[in-house]
Design an enzyme around this catalytic site. Sequence first.
Site, short mmCIF file in Angstrom:
data_model
loop_
_atom_site.label_atom_id
_atom_site.label_comp_id
_atom_site.label_asym_id
_atom_site.label_seq_id
_atom_site.Cartn_x
_atom_site.Cartn_y
_atom_site.Cartn_z
N HIS A 174 6.04 -44.41 -75.39
CA HIS A 174 5.56 -43.16 -75.00
C HIS A 174 5.12 -42.41 -76.24
O HIS A 174 5.47 -41.15 -76.42
CB HIS A 174 6.63 -42.45 -74.23
CG HIS A 174 7.11 -42.95 -73.06
ND1 HIS A 174 6.09 -42.73 -71.79
CD2 HIS A 174 7.98 -43.75 -72.59
CE1 HIS A 174 6.81 -43.24 -71.05
NE2 HIS A 174 7.80 -43.83 -71.17
N ASN B 112 8.30 -40.86 -64.54
CA ASN B 112 6.88 -41.40 -64.81
C ASN B 112 6.06 -40.85 -63.72
O ASN B 112 6.57 -40.25 -62.73
CB ASN B 112 7.08 -42.94 -64.66
CG ASN B 112 7.61 -43.51 -66.23
OD1 ASN B 112 7.23 -43.03 -66.88
ND2 ASN B 112 8.11 -44.66 -65.94
N TYR C 109 17.93 -43.16 -74.54
CA TYR C 109 17.37 -42.01 -74.97
C TYR C 109 17.87 -41.11 -76.30
O TYR C 109 16.97 -40.79 -77.16
CB TYR C 109 16.77 -41.33 -73.93
CG TYR C 109 15.64 -41.80 -72.94
CD1 TYR C 109 15.83 -43.28 -72.70
CD2 TYR C 109 14.50 -41.29 -72.82
CE1 TYR C 109 14.83 -43.87 -72.01
CE2 TYR C 109 13.52 -42.02 -72.16
CZ TYR C 109 13.64 -43.32 -71.68
OH TYR C 109 12.79 -43.75 -70.93
#
Length: 479
Positions: free
Chosen positions: A56, A129, A339
């Site tokens: 990303h 997403n 993350y």
Amino acid sequence: MSTDKKHLTTSWGAPVGDNQNSITAGSRGPTLIQDVHLLEKLAHFNRERVPERVVHAKGAGAHGYFEVTNDLSAYTKASFLSEVGKKTPLFIRFSTVAGELGSADTVRDPRGFAVKFYTEDGNYDLVGNNTPVFFIRDAIKFPDFIHTQKRHPQTHLKNPNAVWDFWSLSPESLHQVTILMSDRGIPATFRHMHGFGSHTFKWVNAQGEAVWVKYHFKTEQGVKNLDVELAAKLAGENPDYHTEDLFNAIEKGDFPSWKLCVQIMPEQDANTYRFDPFDVTKVWSQKDYPLIEVGRMVLNRNPENYFAEVEQATFSPGSFVPGIEASPDKMLQGRLFAYSDAHRYRVGANHNSLPINRPQAEVNNYQRDGAMRADNNGGGSVYYEPNSYDGPQESPQHKTTPFAVTGEAASVAYDHNDHYTQPGDLYRLMSADEQTRLVENIVAAMSPVERVDIKLRQIEHWRKADAELGQRIADGLGL
């Protein structure tokens, strides 16, 4: 001494329910990776002594607000969803997945759809997403999957052999690959696509009652996609086409908006539903669990500085607030750690203190030091817990609600392995023209693959999903 105790919080400002005991499967464990408070404490501690996103990397962002339009307090005690008309500020980042920071916007790729809600109970990040499913369903496969999307270590070129070899050996990917190869694989703009939380999450109400939920952001601009040839033309002539479109739309007052809906599954239904509801490669039928409106998201302000607000924005699906919790989704469980850990590496241990990530709720915890500490670092206050110096304390009413676990501690796969029904149904729902474009896109994408056995293995997956689809792909590839 004062008796007015401050609540102990995470670095994203959410209250901590228990700071003495890790979340475990029963009293003897093992410890669960979903204990994001534990992971954050340990990972931050490891970085107290003193790069481009791995995935990303290319993206665009905007500020806005979320307004509640339907009272769902019967299902969740989340404060920002507590009353109709309530508005919560937010920041969103759209992105492609595989390309580098300078790559083109109009490539065939999923789009990231990450929303940060600045709630009074801390930041809530919904990191999804533009597709309701994903390629894999266990986080242990994620590094390998992303490697296939990156460049060959010798040629430094994109590698279709690796892409299709991995997918053909991972039949759970078929649903997402079918979506990716369809018209939806290249959205016209960030404004003209839906967004999804993709994973299953748990909502808990004020009485401690739980339900399972899935999030759907429905674009109010309508869904529009790009023709393959036009997308390729734009990639060469204006590789920042989607970034430019979003900025210009907001700048001229054409504010993009989405309606947020959820599917709600009673907690016990998870044991009997015909697909595993925690498998992120599957969807829940909307006939079984209809969409329920929650509210409306509007984007109405562009960033003042791209680096400070978009590049330094950090999102984690583990940034929960009271009323929203994790599910046993294996892919989600891995993301809860991965993350935040990526952000601690890329931006720094104190990424949550940057203005774009800083919660509007008061932050009180015992995390100290680390690179780029920009506040007073706790001053001379007490720096450990438990303590008898009136430091912030846990608030037991905010402990995570339990869910039952069974079985032995082992490397265990999902019980359900029907990877073909849903992509087959998706193909049969398409119009004839959509089906033809799907076949053409698949054939074009697979043609560069050098090994016939990889092509045949992948075709067999599509044949199991729909015999006609498999045959048309085989014919297109001359096999």
